[in-house]
Design a protein around this motif. Structure first.
Motif, PDB file in Angstrom:
ATOM      1  N   LYS A  56       0.822  -1.209   0.000  1.00  0.00           N
ATOM      2  CA  LYS A  56       0.000   0.000   0.000  1.00  0.00           C
ATOM      3  C   LYS A  56       0.854   1.256   0.000  1.00  0.00           C
ATOM      4  O   LYS A  56       0.488   2.279  -0.590  1.00  0.00           O
ATOM      5  CB  LYS A  56      -0.929  -0.016   1.220  1.00  0.00           C
ATOM      6  N   THR A  57       2.020   1.183   0.657  1.00  0.00           N
ATOM      7  CA  THR A  57       2.912   2.347   0.743  1.00  0.00           C
ATOM      8  C   THR A  57       4.042   2.280  -0.286  1.00  0.00           C
ATOM      9  O   THR A  57       5.054   2.973  -0.144  1.00  0.00           O
ATOM     10  CB  THR A  57       3.499   2.457   2.160  1.00  0.00           C
ATOM     11  N   GLU A  58       3.867   1.422  -1.303  1.00  0.00           N
ATOM     12  CA  GLU A  58       4.801   1.321  -2.436  1.00  0.00           C
ATOM     13  C   GLU A  58       6.197   0.876  -2.016  1.00  0.00           C
ATOM     14  O   GLU A  58       7.197   1.267  -2.630  1.00  0.00           O
ATOM     15  CB  GLU A  58       4.865   2.642  -3.192  1.00  0.00           C
ATOM     16  N   ARG A  59       6.281   0.071  -0.976  1.00  0.00           N
ATOM     17  CA  ARG A  59       7.576  -0.494  -0.571  1.00  0.00           C
ATOM     18  C   ARG A  59       7.647  -1.911  -1.123  1.00  0.00           C
ATOM     19  O   ARG A  59       7.615  -2.905  -0.398  1.00  0.00           O
ATOM     20  CB  ARG A  59       7.696  -0.439   0.950  1.00  0.00           C
ATOM     21  N   LYS A  60       7.738  -1.959  -2.444  1.00  0.00           N
ATOM     22  CA  LYS A  60       7.628  -3.226  -3.163  1.00  0.00           C
ATOM     23  C   LYS A  60       8.737  -4.201  -2.794  1.00  0.00           C
ATOM     24  O   LYS A  60       8.487  -5.395  -2.585  1.00  0.00           O
ATOM     25  CB  LYS A  60       7.639  -2.950  -4.667  1.00  0.00           C
ATOM     26  N   GLN A  61       9.975  -3.722  -2.737  1.00  0.00           N
ATOM     27  CA  GLN A  61      11.088  -4.636  -2.496  1.00  0.00           C
ATOM     28  C   GLN A  61      10.964  -5.314  -1.140  1.00  0.00           C
ATOM     29  O   GLN A  61      11.209  -6.514  -1.001  1.00  0.00           O
ATOM     30  CB  GLN A  61      12.415  -3.881  -2.590  1.00  0.00           C
ATOM     31  N   GLU A  62      10.566  -4.554  -0.121  1.00  0.00           N
ATOM     32  CA  GLU A  62      10.389  -5.147   1.207  1.00  0.00           C
ATOM     33  C   GLU A  62       9.236  -6.147   1.202  1.00  0.00           C
ATOM     34  O   GLU A  62       9.293  -7.183   1.880  1.00  0.00           O
ATOM     35  CB  GLU A  62      10.148  -4.036   2.232  1.00  0.00           C
ATOM     36  N   ALA A  63       8.202  -5.826   0.428  1.00  0.00           N
ATOM     37  CA  ALA A  63       7.079  -6.758   0.312  1.00  0.00           C
ATOM     38  C   ALA A  63       7.534  -8.064  -0.339  1.00  0.00           C
ATOM     39  O   ALA A  63       7.190  -9.159   0.128  1.00  0.00           O
ATOM     40  CB  ALA A  63       5.945  -6.125  -0.499  1.00  0.00           C
ATOM     41  N   MET A  64       8.304  -7.968  -1.410  1.00  0.00           N
ATOM     42  CA  MET A  64       8.772  -9.165  -2.104  1.00  0.00           C
ATOM     43  C   MET A  64       9.720  -9.979  -1.226  1.00  0.00           C
ATOM     44  O   MET A  64       9.678 -11.216  -1.226  1.00  0.00           O
ATOM     45  CB  MET A  64       9.448  -8.790  -3.414  1.00  0.00           C
TER      46      MET A  64
ATOM     47  N   ALA B 130      -3.601 -19.008   0.157  1.00  0.00           N
ATOM     48  CA  ALA B 130      -4.224 -18.348  -0.993  1.00  0.00           C
ATOM     49  C   ALA B 130      -4.362 -16.851  -0.755  1.00  0.00           C
ATOM     50  O   ALA B 130      -4.177 -16.046  -1.676  1.00  0.00           O
ATOM     51  CB  ALA B 130      -5.587 -18.973  -1.283  1.00  0.00           C
ATOM     52  N   SER B 131      -4.650 -16.462   0.481  1.00  0.00           N
ATOM     53  CA  SER B 131      -4.780 -15.040   0.795  1.00  0.00           C
ATOM     54  C   SER B 131      -3.463 -14.303   0.590  1.00  0.00           C
ATOM     55  O   SER B 131      -3.447 -13.148   0.142  1.00  0.00           O
ATOM     56  CB  SER B 131      -5.266 -14.864   2.236  1.00  0.00           C
ATOM     57  N   THR B 132      -2.353 -14.963   0.927  1.00  0.00           N
ATOM     58  CA  THR B 132      -1.039 -14.344   0.723  1.00  0.00           C
ATOM     59  C   THR B 132      -0.837 -14.013  -0.750  1.00  0.00           C
ATOM     60  O   THR B 132      -0.405 -12.905  -1.101  1.00  0.00           O
ATOM     61  CB  THR B 132       0.079 -15.294   1.193  1.00  0.00           C
ATOM     62  N   TYR B 133      -1.135 -14.964  -1.614  1.00  0.00           N
ATOM     63  CA  TYR B 133      -0.959 -14.751  -3.045  1.00  0.00           C
ATOM     64  C   TYR B 133      -1.901 -13.663  -3.560  1.00  0.00           C
ATOM     65  O   TYR B 133      -1.516 -12.845  -4.396  1.00  0.00           O
ATOM     66  CB  TYR B 133      -1.180 -16.058  -3.806  1.00  0.00           C
ATOM     67  N   ARG B 134      -3.113 -13.653  -3.054  1.00  0.00           N
ATOM     68  CA  ARG B 134      -4.045 -12.615  -3.504  1.00  0.00           C
ATOM     69  C   ARG B 134      -3.562 -11.226  -3.088  1.00  0.00           C
ATOM     70  O   ARG B 134      -3.663 -10.265  -3.850  1.00  0.00           O
ATOM     71  CB  ARG B 134      -5.449 -12.896  -2.955  1.00  0.00           C
ATOM     72  N   VAL B 135      -3.017 -11.116  -1.876  1.00  0.00           N
ATOM     73  CA  VAL B 135      -2.507  -9.830  -1.396  1.00  0.00           C
ATOM     74  C   VAL B 135      -1.357  -9.346  -2.270  1.00  0.00           C
ATOM     75  O   VAL B 135      -1.332  -8.182  -2.710  1.00  0.00           O
ATOM     76  CB  VAL B 135      -2.040  -9.942   0.077  1.00  0.00           C
ATOM     77  N   ILE B 136      -0.404 -10.216  -2.557  1.00  0.00           N
ATOM     78  CA  ILE B 136       0.774  -9.795  -3.317  1.00  0.00           C
ATOM     79  C   ILE B 136       0.411  -9.485  -4.764  1.00  0.00           C
ATOM     80  O   ILE B 136       0.878  -8.509  -5.347  1.00  0.00           O
ATOM     81  CB  ILE B 136       1.896 -10.860  -3.225  1.00  0.00           C
TER      82      ILE B 136
ATOM     83  N   LEU C 211       0.680  -5.741  -6.380  1.00  0.00           N
ATOM     84  CA  LEU C 211       1.551  -5.479  -7.530  1.00  0.00           C
ATOM     85  C   LEU C 211       0.765  -4.866  -8.686  1.00  0.00           C
ATOM     86  O   LEU C 211       1.229  -3.932  -9.348  1.00  0.00           O
ATOM     87  CB  LEU C 211       2.227  -6.777  -7.973  1.00  0.00           C
ATOM     88  N   LEU C 212      -0.416  -5.390  -8.928  1.00  0.00           N
ATOM     89  CA  LEU C 212      -1.228  -4.866 -10.026  1.00  0.00           C
ATOM     90  C   LEU C 212      -1.666  -3.423  -9.771  1.00  0.00           C
ATOM     91  O   LEU C 212      -1.741  -2.618 -10.699  1.00  0.00           O
ATOM     92  CB  LEU C 212      -2.445  -5.762 -10.253  1.00  0.00           C
ATOM     93  N   ASP C 213      -1.947  -3.101  -8.515  1.00  0.00           N
ATOM     94  CA  ASP C 213      -2.331  -1.728  -8.190  1.00  0.00           C
ATOM     95  C   ASP C 213      -1.240  -0.731  -8.557  1.00  0.00           C
ATOM     96  O   ASP C 213      -1.522   0.441  -8.842  1.00  0.00           O
ATOM     97  CB  ASP C 213      -2.660  -1.607  -6.696  1.00  0.00           C
ATOM     98  N   HIS C 214       0.019  -1.203  -8.547  1.00  0.00           N
ATOM     99  CA  HIS C 214       1.145  -0.328  -8.883  1.00  0.00           C
ATOM    100  C   HIS C 214       1.701  -0.626 -10.270  1.00  0.00           C
ATOM    101  O   HIS C 214       2.850  -0.312 -10.572  1.00  0.00           O
ATOM    102  CB  HIS C 214       2.237  -0.473  -7.819  1.00  0.00           C
TER     103      HIS C 214
END
Length: 556
Positions: A440-448, A464-470, A474-477
């Motif tokens: 949500k805060t565009e900290r993609k690398q830390e998320a990955m 499954a929820s983990t995959y949906r969140v990621i 990613l698509l939102d950005h």
């Protein structure tokens, strides 16, 4: 006659799909080239196979001509040439064609396309029934819908389903707009609903928080001679309370007491929550004090007055254990954001030396975070641990999620690492919350990085929820390549998908100009059963892409 924006959107979406990828489309393209040669109807065709979906452009051209003049026989002839191939269309294209034909009132042609779809078996009968009742003959009475559906199915032995089956299907799988549409259609229909149909509708409406429409369904049910059972009244009552509709809940409670002689904590607790939700804290406090009285002056045989809330007239002496009453009121206050009031009540509970459930402490922690008192939540956690009332781990999950809600992600991650370092295994949902906050805060690398650690050993692992969140993050950005890769990884692991994932993929693909892939995902979504009805299809197409240029303009 006008077509909706969903058709214009789909034309734009489809206009860039390469014809050479489909022999069928190449044949249709050629058929149009041979069939339409009048100067007024001419459509410019390049000498080599074009990249856009030219047959969709031609279909748009034909529909525009017929809409302007329904006696344009040349255009109708071209349309029929197009429809001769309808048994070979993919599901997404077929539904588009049915949509357009229905708006033009070409019911027999639309039925032919649906018949071909049904023979192929790529879409369920329930979805095809939705095309009939929601698109082809949406203004018709239910009995007339059933006649058209029978014509589509052929022999009586092939009909299989009817309106009642469709009601239950939408109630179980449909979104709020679909449930509301079916309910309004049923309530204004021909009295074809059974008792169980009404029960299903009321339950679905309550799950979608459409409590006032659910009350209308109860009234219609009673007018048809069916009496709602105790569970139906309880579900409706709780939904009304959840949404702060206490006056309406009081009305339902009067019916409920005719069904049961026992009003338990679920009823009192729901009403207290409803009073807090609607800002009636004095009444909520009054009801709480009534519950914890050791004796009640109310005469159980006295008459019930209509000018006063029924719940205050009931004899609740001994109905609810004191600690349960405290906890119920406390959690309702926390939910409503009345933290100072809840804090006083908590001190009162602790003075009585009551042993509280961990969920009560967790409610307070989350409430503190929501009102900007996250530091107080940290101190509260330490105090509980010091007094031996709850371990650090017991409160950590709520504290981590509370920190994520208010944007203190680094502290949330620190608490998460602290739990792991101490040998505790956090639930996946807690890690998912941190993951979502990073994205949500565009900290993609830390998320990955967190996602990769979760896949290996960190916390309870991925679900499954983990995959949906990621993927959705990613698509939102607009991280389309990585999002698509993880989507396919999810499919490969046979994790359960859902319609929202497909919608996100389609939306971003269209925005990035990758229309052919979007069309493929739409077709896959439909054929895998993630599109419940025509209503959802139309909503999706309305948001997929803007209208196209002049060559795609429908002209009305």
């Amino acid at each position: 006659m006008k077509l909706s924006s969903s058709f214009r959107s789909f034309v734009c979406l489809s206009s860039r799909i390469h014809v050479s990828h489909s022999p069928l489309l190449a044949r249709i393209y050629g058929a149009f080239h041979r069939t339409v040669n009048h100067p007024d109807d001419a459509f410019p065709l390049p000498e080599i196979a074009p990249k856009p979906l030219s047959y969709i452009k031609k279909f748009c051209f034909i529909i525009r001509k017929i809409s302007a003049n329904d006696r344009n026989f040349r255009a109708i002839s071209s349309l029929d040439a197009f429809l001769e191939q309808s048994h070979l269309f993919d599901s997404a294209t077929s539904v588009l064609v049915v949509h357009a034909l229905s708006h033009l009132k070409k019911l027999n042609r639309a039925k032919t396309v649906v018949v071909n779809l049904r023979k192929r078996g790529t879409l369920s009968d329930l979805f095809l029934y939705s095309l009939t009742i929601l698109c082809m003959v949406k203004q018709a009475k239910i009995k007339d819908v059933e006649i058209v559906w029978a014509e589509i199915c052929g022999p009586a032995s092939n009909v299989g389903i009817g309106f009642s089956d469709f009601v239950h299907y939408v109630c179980e799988f449909g979104d709020v707009s679909e449930v509301v549409w079916v309910c309004k259609k049923a309530l204004g229909g021909d009295g074809v609903l059974s008792n169980q149909d009404y029960v299903a509708l009321i339950g679905a409406l309550c799950r979608k928080n459409e409590c006032l429409l659910a009350m209308e369904a109860v009234q219609a049910m009673q007018e048809k001679g069916f009496e709602p059972d105790e569970i139906t009244y309880i579900v409706l009552f709780q939904c009304l309370c959840k949404n702060g509709k206490v006056s309406e809940a009081d009305s339902v409670l009067r019916n409920l007491i005719n069904q049961t002689s026992e009003i338990d904590i679920s009823i009192y607790g729901s009403f207290i929550h409803g009073l807090c939700k609607s800002g009636k804290f004095r009444e909520a406090h009054k009801l709480f004090r009534k519950l914890i009285q050791r004796s009640n002056s109310q005469n159980p045989n006295s008459s019930i007055k209509r000018g006063r809330r029924l719940i205050f007239q009931l004899d609740c002496s001994g109905a609810v254990p004191e600690i349960v009453a405290y906890e119920t009121f406390f959690r309702s206050l926390c939910s409503a954001g009345k933290v100072e009031y809840a804090e006083k009540l908590l001190k009162e509970m602790m003075r009585k030396r009551n042993t509280l459930e961990v969920c009560v402490y967790n409610s307070f922690v989350r409430a503190l975070c929501r009102v900007g008192r996250a530091d107080d939540a940290l101190r509260f956690r330490k105090a509980l641990n010091k007094k031996g009332l709850a371990s650090m781990e017991d409160i950590s999950d709520s504290l981590i999620m509370g920190f994520c809600e208010v944007g203190r992600i680094d502290e949330a991650r620190g608490l998460l690492d602290e739990l792991v370092d101490n040998g505790f295994v956090p639930e996946s949902d807690v890690c998912n919350c941190v993951l979502a906050a990073y994205l949500k805060t565009e900290r993609k690398q830390e998320a990955m990085d967190l996602f990769e650690r979760m896949k290996k050993w960190y916390c309870a692992g991925t679900n499954a929820s983990t995959y949906r969140v990621i993927i959705e993050g990613l698509l939102d950005h607009r991280e389309l390549e990585q999002g698509t890769l993880i989507f396919r990884e999810m499919v490969g692991k046979d994790l359960p998908l859902n319609g929202n994932l497909y919608k996100a993929m389609i939306r971003v693909l269209c925005e990035c100009g990758r229309i052919e892939e979007a069309h493929g995902y739409l077709n896959e979504m439909m054929e895998n059963g993630f599109l419940v009805s025509y209503i959802e299809w139309k909503q999706l197409l309305d948001t997929m892409c803007p209208a196209g240029g002049d060559d795609l303009c429908l002209g009305f």
